[in-house]
Design a protein around this motif. Sequence first.
Motif, PDB file in Angstrom:
ATOM      1  N   GLU A 159      42.104 153.996  11.306  1.00  0.00           N
ATOM      2  CA  GLU A 159      43.367 154.667  11.034  1.00  0.00           C
ATOM      3  C   GLU A 159      44.348 153.685  10.382  1.00  0.00           C
ATOM      4  OE1 GLU A 159      44.131 157.779  11.392  1.00  0.00           O
ATOM      5  OE2 GLU A 159      42.268 158.402  12.361  1.00  0.00           O
ATOM      6  N   LEU A 160      44.831 154.049   9.204  1.00  0.00           N
ATOM      7  CA  LEU A 160      45.716 153.156   8.482  1.00  0.00           C
ATOM      8  C   LEU A 160      47.023 152.908   9.233  1.00  0.00           C
ATOM      9  CD1 LEU A 160      45.257 154.466   4.822  1.00  0.00           C
ATOM     10  CD2 LEU A 160      44.073 152.575   5.975  1.00  0.00           C
ATOM     11  N   THR A 161      47.502 153.923   9.943  1.00  0.00           N
ATOM     12  CA  THR A 161      48.771 153.760  10.655  1.00  0.00           C
ATOM     13  C   THR A 161      48.637 152.848  11.875  1.00  0.00           C
ATOM     14  OG1 THR A 161      48.283 155.782  11.891  1.00  0.00           O
ATOM     15  CG2 THR A 161      49.636 155.991   9.903  1.00  0.00           C
ATOM     16  N   HIS A 162      47.407 152.655  12.356  1.00  0.00           N
ATOM     17  CA  HIS A 162      47.188 151.816  13.536  1.00  0.00           C
ATOM     18  C   HIS A 162      46.896 150.358  13.180  1.00  0.00           C
ATOM     19  CE1 HIS A 162      45.869 155.650  15.906  1.00  0.00           C
ATOM     20  NE2 HIS A 162      47.159 155.632  15.620  1.00  0.00           N
ATOM     21  N   ARG A 163      46.725 150.076  11.910  1.00  0.00           N
ATOM     22  CA  ARG A 163      46.372 148.710  11.526  1.00  0.00           C
ATOM     23  C   ARG A 163      47.452 147.692  11.892  1.00  0.00           C
ATOM     24  NH1 ARG A 163      43.349 149.201   5.596  1.00  0.00           N
ATOM     25  NH2 ARG A 163      41.351 150.002   6.415  1.00  0.00           N
ATOM     26  N   PRO A 164      48.736 147.972  11.636  1.00  0.00           N
ATOM     27  CA  PRO A 164      49.750 146.978  12.019  1.00  0.00           C
ATOM     28  C   PRO A 164      49.783 146.713  13.523  1.00  0.00           C
ATOM     29  CG  PRO A 164      50.656 148.551  10.455  1.00  0.00           C
ATOM     30  CD  PRO A 164      49.340 149.092  10.896  1.00  0.00           C
ATOM     31  N   ILE A 165      49.492 147.738  14.328  1.00  0.00           N
ATOM     32  CA  ILE A 165      49.529 147.553  15.777  1.00  0.00           C
ATOM     33  C   ILE A 165      48.391 146.640  16.212  1.00  0.00           C
ATOM     34  CG2 ILE A 165      49.383 148.713  17.996  1.00  0.00           C
ATOM     35  CD1 ILE A 165      50.606 151.161  16.685  1.00  0.00           C
ATOM     36  N   ALA A 166      47.176 146.885  15.706  1.00  0.00           N
ATOM     37  CA  ALA A 166      46.032 146.064  16.093  1.00  0.00           C
ATOM     38  C   ALA A 166      46.216 144.619  15.646  1.00  0.00           C
ATOM     39  CB  ALA A 166      44.753 146.644  15.493  1.00  0.00           C
ATOM     40  N   ALA A 167      46.620 144.437  14.379  1.00  0.00           N
ATOM     41  CA  ALA A 167      46.831 143.078  13.887  1.00  0.00           C
ATOM     42  C   ALA A 167      48.013 142.409  14.580  1.00  0.00           C
ATOM     43  CB  ALA A 167      47.051 143.104  12.376  1.00  0.00           C
ATOM     44  N   GLY A 168      49.048 143.183  14.905  1.00  0.00           N
ATOM     45  CA  GLY A 168      50.200 142.614  15.594  1.00  0.00           C
ATOM     46  C   GLY A 168      49.867 142.146  16.995  1.00  0.00           C
ATOM     47  N   LEU A 169      49.024 142.900  17.719  1.00  0.00           N
ATOM     48  CA  LEU A 169      48.612 142.466  19.056  1.00  0.00           C
ATOM     49  C   LEU A 169      47.780 141.192  18.986  1.00  0.00           C
ATOM     50  CD1 LEU A 169      47.760 145.843  20.810  1.00  0.00           C
ATOM     51  CD2 LEU A 169      49.715 144.346  21.233  1.00  0.00           C
ATOM     52  N   VAL A 170      46.914 141.121  17.982  1.00  0.00           N
ATOM     53  CA  VAL A 170      46.143 139.882  17.811  1.00  0.00           C
ATOM     54  C   VAL A 170      47.070 138.711  17.520  1.00  0.00           C
ATOM     55  CG1 VAL A 170      44.421 138.716  16.388  1.00  0.00           C
ATOM     56  CG2 VAL A 170      44.054 141.076  17.094  1.00  0.00           C
ATOM     57  N   GLY A 171      48.063 138.947  16.665  1.00  0.00           N
ATOM     58  CA  GLY A 171      49.023 137.887  16.366  1.00  0.00           C
ATOM     59  C   GLY A 171      49.841 137.490  17.581  1.00  0.00           C
ATOM     60  N   ALA A 172      50.210 138.470  18.413  1.00  0.00           N
ATOM     61  CA  ALA A 172      50.972 138.151  19.622  1.00  0.00           C
ATOM     62  C   ALA A 172      50.140 137.324  20.599  1.00  0.00           C
ATOM     63  CB  ALA A 172      51.453 139.437  20.289  1.00  0.00           C
ATOM     64  N   LEU A 173      48.869 137.695  20.757  1.00  0.00           N
ATOM     65  CA  LEU A 173      47.996 136.919  21.635  1.00  0.00           C
ATOM     66  C   LEU A 173      47.791 135.512  21.092  1.00  0.00           C
ATOM     67  CD1 LEU A 173      46.155 136.767  24.093  1.00  0.00           C
ATOM     68  CD2 LEU A 173      44.320 137.738  22.704  1.00  0.00           C
ATOM     69  N   TRP A 174      47.609 135.414  19.779  1.00  0.00           N
ATOM     70  CA  TRP A 174      47.451 134.097  19.159  1.00  0.00           C
ATOM     71  C   TRP A 174      48.711 133.248  19.351  1.00  0.00           C
ATOM     72  CZ3 TRP A 174      50.172 131.719  15.224  1.00  0.00           C
ATOM     73  CH2 TRP A 174      49.600 130.554  14.714  1.00  0.00           C
ATOM     74  N   ALA A 175      49.886 133.866  19.211  1.00  0.00           N
ATOM     75  CA  ALA A 175      51.141 133.127  19.393  1.00  0.00           C
ATOM     76  C   ALA A 175      51.308 132.670  20.837  1.00  0.00           C
ATOM     77  CB  ALA A 175      52.321 134.003  18.974  1.00  0.00           C
ATOM     78  N   ALA A 176      50.908 133.535  21.790  1.00  0.00           N
ATOM     79  CA  ALA A 176      51.010 133.143  23.199  1.00  0.00           C
ATOM     80  C   ALA A 176      50.105 131.950  23.500  1.00  0.00           C
ATOM     81  CB  ALA A 176      50.658 134.330  24.096  1.00  0.00           C
ATOM     82  N   LEU A 177      48.898 131.947  22.929  1.00  0.00           N
ATOM     83  CA  LEU A 177      48.011 130.808  23.132  1.00  0.00           C
ATOM     84  C   LEU A 177      48.525 129.566  22.418  1.00  0.00           C
ATOM     85  CD1 LEU A 177      44.521 132.540  22.782  1.00  0.00           C
ATOM     86  CD2 LEU A 177      45.642 131.784  24.888  1.00  0.00           C
ATOM     87  N   THR A 178      49.191 129.760  21.291  1.00  0.00           N
ATOM     88  CA  THR A 178      49.731 128.625  20.555  1.00  0.00           C
ATOM     89  C   THR A 178      50.813 127.911  21.355  1.00  0.00           C
ATOM     90  OG1 THR A 178      49.250 129.778  18.487  1.00  0.00           O
ATOM     91  CG2 THR A 178      50.750 127.920  18.357  1.00  0.00           C
ATOM     92  N   LEU A 179      51.547 128.662  22.181  1.00  0.00           N
ATOM     93  CA  LEU A 179      52.577 128.034  23.011  1.00  0.00           C
ATOM     94  C   LEU A 179      51.978 127.054  24.016  1.00  0.00           C
ATOM     95  CD1 LEU A 179      54.911 131.081  23.729  1.00  0.00           C
ATOM     96  CD2 LEU A 179      55.270 129.220  22.100  1.00  0.00           C
ATOM     97  N   LEU A 180      50.699 127.203  24.332  1.00  0.00           N
ATOM     98  CA  LEU A 180      50.043 126.287  25.267  1.00  0.00           C
ATOM     99  C   LEU A 180      49.605 124.989  24.610  1.00  0.00           C
ATOM    100  CD1 LEU A 180      47.801 128.856  27.178  1.00  0.00           C
ATOM    101  CD2 LEU A 180      50.081 128.028  27.804  1.00  0.00           C
TER     102      LEU A 180
END
Length: 210
Positions: A159-180
Motif C-alpha cells: 500500500e503506497l499510503t502505508h510506506r511512510p509509516i513503515a519506513a518511519g517506524l524503521v527510522g525511529a527504531l534505528w534512531a533509538a538504537l543510535t542513541l545507545l
Amino acid sequence: MPSIDQTTGPATSEASPYTARTARVRARIRDAAGEIRGFAIASPLGFAAALLSGLLVLFLAGVALYGVAKVAVWAGSGQMLHDLVHWVPALRIMTDPIGHWLAVHTAGLPLAVNFAAAIWAVIGAGVFLAARAQHRGGQLLWPLFGAATAAMAWFGTTELTHRPIAAGLVGALWAALTLLLPTGSDSVVVVETCACPWCPPTPRAPADHR
C-alpha cells in the motif's frame, strides 16, 4: 660395608611445594573460620543478617540462571521471533514489508525467507556492536544499514499510503538504537615530566582568573 641411602632428593623437593601450599590453604581456611566465628559471637544479629543476605543472593542468582536457561531454550526453539512479532503488533508494520521484500528478491534462490531475514538481523547486530565499540567501519556502515532497512520497508509495503509509516517506524527504531552508541572518545592528555637537569621545564596551562 656401610649401607648407602638410595633415597634421592628430587621426590622430597617436588612434594614440599604442594605440602607448603596445602598448609597455607588450611591456615587461610582456619583464619576465615575464626573470623566468621568471632563475627557471629560479637554480633549475632549482624551475622544473621549477613547470612540471610547471602542466601537471598544465592536464590536470586539461581532464579537468574533459570531465566537465562529458559530464554536460551526459547531462542533455540525458533519461536522467539515469531512470538515477539505476535506480542508486539507494531513490529509487524516493519517486519511484514521487509519479509515481503525479501520474499520477492529471494524468489528462485536456494534461500529461505526466514534464513535471509536472520542473516540480515545478524549483520545489523554485528554492525551495531562494531559501532558501539567505536570501530570506524561499524560507524560508517551503521547509517547505511539503517537506510537500507528503511528502503526495504518502503519498497516492501504494497500500500503506497502505508510506506511512510513503515519506513518511519524503521527510522525511529534505528534512531533509538543510535542513541545507545557513544558520541566520541574522551581525549586524555598525558603530560610527562622529567627531573633531568638538561630537560626543559614542563609548560603549565595559564590560570583561569575568571
